[in-house]
Write a protein that holds these residues in place. Structure first.
Motif, PDB file in Angstrom:
ATOM      1  N   ILE A 192       0.869  -1.178   0.000  1.00 40.69           N
ATOM      2  CA  ILE A 192       0.000   0.000   0.000  1.00 40.69           C
ATOM      3  C   ILE A 192       0.905   1.227   0.000  1.00 40.69           C
ATOM      4  O   ILE A 192       1.847   1.309   0.792  1.00 40.69           O
ATOM      5  N   ALA A 193       0.628   2.174  -0.886  1.00 42.73           N
ATOM      6  CA  ALA A 193       1.479   3.355  -1.002  1.00 42.73           C
ATOM      7  C   ALA A 193       0.622   4.614  -1.071  1.00 42.73           C
ATOM      8  O   ALA A 193      -0.528   4.583  -1.520  1.00 42.73           O
ATOM      9  N   ASN A 194       1.211   5.721  -0.626  1.00 42.26           N
ATOM     10  CA  ASN A 194       0.586   7.039  -0.707  1.00 42.26           C
ATOM     11  C   ASN A 194       1.583   7.988  -1.354  1.00 42.26           C
ATOM     12  O   ASN A 194       2.654   8.249  -0.796  1.00 42.26           O
ATOM     13  N   ASP A 195       1.250   8.490  -2.544  1.00 46.47           N
ATOM     14  CA  ASP A 195       2.161   9.340  -3.307  1.00 46.47           C
ATOM     15  C   ASP A 195       1.678  10.785  -3.316  1.00 46.47           C
ATOM     16  O   ASP A 195       0.488  11.061  -3.537  1.00 46.47           O
ATOM     17  N   THR A 196       2.620  11.700  -3.080  1.00 45.27           N
ATOM     18  CA  THR A 196       2.395  13.130  -3.273  1.00 45.27           C
ATOM     19  C   THR A 196       3.288  13.582  -4.419  1.00 45.27           C
ATOM     20  O   THR A 196       4.508  13.376  -4.373  1.00 45.27           O
ATOM     21  N   ASN A 197       2.691  14.160  -5.460  1.00 44.70           N
ATOM     22  CA  ASN A 197       3.420  14.485  -6.679  1.00 44.70           C
ATOM     23  C   ASN A 197       3.337  15.976  -6.998  1.00 44.70           C
ATOM     24  O   ASN A 197       2.252  16.575  -6.926  1.00 44.70           O
ATOM     25  N   LEU A 198       4.464  16.547  -7.371  1.00 45.17           N
ATOM     26  CA  LEU A 198       4.513  17.875  -7.979  1.00 45.17           C
ATOM     27  C   LEU A 198       4.906  17.672  -9.435  1.00 45.17           C
ATOM     28  O   LEU A 198       5.920  17.022  -9.715  1.00 45.17           O
ATOM     29  N   PHE A 199       4.132  18.208 -10.368  1.00 44.47           N
ATOM     30  CA  PHE A 199       4.381  17.918 -11.775  1.00 44.47           C
ATOM     31  C   PHE A 199       4.283  19.189 -12.622  1.00 44.47           C
ATOM     32  O   PHE A 199       3.616  20.165 -12.253  1.00 44.47           O
ATOM     33  N   ALA A 200       4.955  19.145 -13.758  1.00 45.21           N
ATOM     34  CA  ALA A 200       4.913  20.248 -14.718  1.00 45.21           C
ATOM     35  C   ALA A 200       5.159  19.679 -16.103  1.00 45.21           C
ATOM     36  O   ALA A 200       5.879  18.680 -16.265  1.00 45.21           O
ATOM     37  N   GLY A 201       4.559  20.290 -17.100  1.00 41.09           N
ATOM     38  CA  GLY A 201       4.742  19.813 -18.461  1.00 41.09           C
ATOM     39  C   GLY A 201       4.477  20.907 -19.470  1.00 41.09           C
ATOM     40  O   GLY A 201       3.829  21.922 -19.175  1.00 41.09           O
ATOM     41  N   TYR A 202       4.974  20.698 -20.667  1.00 41.47           N
ATOM     42  CA  TYR A 202       4.777  21.652 -21.762  1.00 41.47           C
ATOM     43  C   TYR A 202       4.432  20.869 -23.018  1.00 41.47           C
ATOM     44  O   TYR A 202       5.078  19.849 -23.320  1.00 41.47           O
ATOM     45  N   ARG A 203       3.415  21.307 -23.730  1.00 39.24           N
ATOM     46  CA  ARG A 203       2.995  20.625 -24.961  1.00 39.24           C
ATOM     47  C   ARG A 203       3.186  21.584 -26.123  1.00 39.24           C
ATOM     48  O   ARG A 203       2.454  22.572 -26.251  1.00 39.24           O
ATOM     49  N   TRP A 204       4.162  21.291 -26.966  1.00 37.80           N
ATOM     50  CA  TRP A 204       4.499  22.149 -28.099  1.00 37.80           C
ATOM     51  C   TRP A 204       4.040  21.468 -29.381  1.00 37.80           C
ATOM     52  O   TRP A 204       4.414  20.323 -29.657  1.00 37.80           O
ATOM     53  N   ALA A 205       3.226  22.170 -30.158  1.00 40.32           N
ATOM     54  CA  ALA A 205       2.724  21.635 -31.432  1.00 40.32           C
ATOM     55  C   ALA A 205       3.031  22.656 -32.524  1.00 40.32           C
ATOM     56  O   ALA A 205       2.185  23.497 -32.855  1.00 40.32           O
ATOM     57  N   PRO A 206       4.257  22.622 -33.088  1.00 40.28           N
ATOM     58  CA  PRO A 206       4.620  23.613 -34.112  1.00 40.28           C
ATOM     59  C   PRO A 206       3.788  23.518 -35.372  1.00 40.28           C
ATOM     60  O   PRO A 206       3.690  24.474 -36.136  1.00 40.28           O
ATOM     61  N   ASN A 207       3.186  22.328 -35.607  1.00 39.14           N
ATOM     62  CA  ASN A 207       2.262  22.159 -36.718  1.00 39.14           C
ATOM     63  C   ASN A 207       1.296  21.040 -36.349  1.00 39.14           C
ATOM     64  O   ASN A 207       1.542  20.296 -35.389  1.00 39.14           O
ATOM     65  N   PRO A 208       0.165  20.894 -37.083  1.00 43.05           N
ATOM     66  CA  PRO A 208      -0.838  19.891 -36.684  1.00 43.05           C
ATOM     67  C   PRO A 208      -0.330  18.454 -36.697  1.00 43.05           C
ATOM     68  O   PRO A 208      -0.955  17.584 -36.099  1.00 43.05           O
ATOM     69  N   GLY A 209       0.792  18.196 -37.365  1.00 40.91           N
ATOM     70  CA  GLY A 209       1.288  16.830 -37.450  1.00 40.91           C
ATOM     71  C   GLY A 209       2.457  16.518 -36.544  1.00 40.91           C
ATOM     72  O   GLY A 209       3.056  15.445 -36.651  1.00 40.91           O
ATOM     73  N   LEU A 210       2.788  17.414 -35.602  1.00 39.39           N
ATOM     74  CA  LEU A 210       3.932  17.187 -34.709  1.00 39.39           C
ATOM     75  C   LEU A 210       3.584  17.673 -33.310  1.00 39.39           C
ATOM     76  O   LEU A 210       3.146  18.816 -33.127  1.00 39.39           O
ATOM     77  N   ARG A 211       3.788  16.781 -32.307  1.00 40.63           N
ATOM     78  CA  ARG A 211       3.565  17.121 -30.907  1.00 40.63           C
ATOM     79  C   ARG A 211       4.795  16.739 -30.102  1.00 40.63           C
ATOM     80  O   ARG A 211       5.237  15.590 -30.151  1.00 40.63           O
ATOM     81  N   ILE A 212       5.337  17.687 -29.359  1.00 40.64           N
ATOM     82  CA  ILE A 212       6.522  17.464 -28.531  1.00 40.64           C
ATOM     83  C   ILE A 212       6.160  17.847 -27.099  1.00 40.64           C
ATOM     84  O   ILE A 212       5.718  18.970 -26.846  1.00 40.64           O
ATOM     85  N   SER A 213       6.343  16.891 -26.159  1.00 38.16           N
ATOM     86  CA  SER A 213       5.844  17.098 -24.794  1.00 38.16           C
ATOM     87  C   SER A 213       6.888  16.714 -23.751  1.00 38.16           C
ATOM     88  O   SER A 213       6.971  15.545 -23.350  1.00 38.16           O
ATOM     89  N   PRO A 214       7.698  17.648 -23.281  1.00 40.08           N
ATOM     90  CA  PRO A 214       8.565  17.371 -22.130  1.00 40.08           C
ATOM     91  C   PRO A 214       7.785  17.543 -20.827  1.00 40.08           C
ATOM     92  O   PRO A 214       6.868  18.366 -20.742  1.00 40.08           O
ATOM     93  N   SER A 215       8.135  16.740 -19.807  1.00 36.43           N
ATOM     94  CA  SER A 215       7.449  16.836 -18.516  1.00 36.43           C
ATOM     95  C   SER A 215       8.381  16.367 -17.407  1.00 36.43           C
ATOM     96  O   SER A 215       9.367  15.671 -17.656  1.00 36.43           O
TER      97      SER A 215
END
Length: 255
Positions: free
Chosen positions: A117-140
């Motif tokens: 049994i685990a209890n997780d506390t998470n801090l998260f951040a992300g960025y979704r870059w779509a320079p054109n409709p056919g490309l998605r780049i997502s660092p997090s």
């Protein structure tokens, strides 16, 4: 987070519901210095999330999910789990960040004997870059504090991830993902440290806006100060996935 404002008599804030799932057929091979384990997994993953706006650009969610972790995710174990929790996140254009709390039960096999049994506390951040409709780049990135069932802290971890989706044709997409995790244990396992590096690549076929099929292969290496924990994992498989936004298909939002 997929929330639309609504007014009915007095102002009310709707809850938007989203369901997701994955039905895999997956081969997993785990190699250590003393063993070589091969398993085939066909256990699905299912999840449900309700989200509401609590302030402009700020959203709160309740979620529940369980099963086997989706294809290509390289979880801590290859067993099943059931979890529930809450999340508060902000979204400003392509950038998002927030905090979440999750209570998790792990099981041997397909929800057999409970193992942890685990209890997780998470801090998260992300960025979704779509320079054109056919490309998605997502660092997090995610920073996690894990506690046991008595709320005693077990470990701290940092995870960084980089995802790329490139459209090949109208329905076909190329997928690639890399992830690095660093785990530092405290308490009874103080001094134990692990580093994990994973790569996943493959193809996705979009059936509808809510359904797709993926074919993936992935590799993960785990290094550890505990020699018995050093391992490499390889996986290959396919899955049929769904992601249904009930507000998008016209069902009434809950309140």
């Amino acid at each position: 987070m997929w929330v639309a404002a609504a007014t009915q008599g007095a102002a009310q804030t709707p809850v938007d519901w989203r369901a997701e799932g994955s039905f895999p057929l997956q081969y997993i091979q785990t190699s250590t210095s003393t063993s070589n384990t091969r398993i085939t997994n066909a256990i699905p993953y299912l999840g449900l999330t309700g989200t509401t706006a609590i302030y402009p650009d700020l959203y709160a969610s309740l979620f529940a999910n369980g099963g086997h972790a989706p294809l290509g995710s390289f979880p801590d174990t290859d067993n099943t789990f059931a979890s529930g929790g809450s999340r508060v996140a902000g979204r400003w254009g392509a950038f998002s960040a927030g905090v979440s709390f999750e209570h998790i039960h792990y099981f041997q096999g397909m929800f057999d004997e409970e193992t942890n049994i685990a209890n997780d506390t998470n801090l998260f951040a992300g960025y979704r870059w779509a320079p054109n409709p056919g490309l998605r780049i997502s660092p997090s990135a995610v920073v996690t504090m894990r506690a046991d069932e008595t709320l005693a802290v077990q470990r701290y971890s940092f995870s960084g991830r980089f995802d790329i989706e490139q459209r090949l044709t109208q329905q076909w997409w190329f997928l690639a993902s890399s992830r690095f995790r660093r785990l530092d244990y405290v308490g009874r396992e103080s001094g134990r440290r692990e580093a994990r590096l994973a790569f996943v690549t493959g193809l996705k076929y979009v059936v509808t806006d809510s359904m797709s099929a993926r074919m993936l292969a992935g590799w993960e290496h785990r290094d550890s100060t505990v020699s018995s924990r050093i391992a490499s994992r390889f996986t290959i498989g396919a899955s049929l996935d769904f992601d249904i936004d009930f507000s998008r298909i016209g069902l009434p939002a809950g309140r």
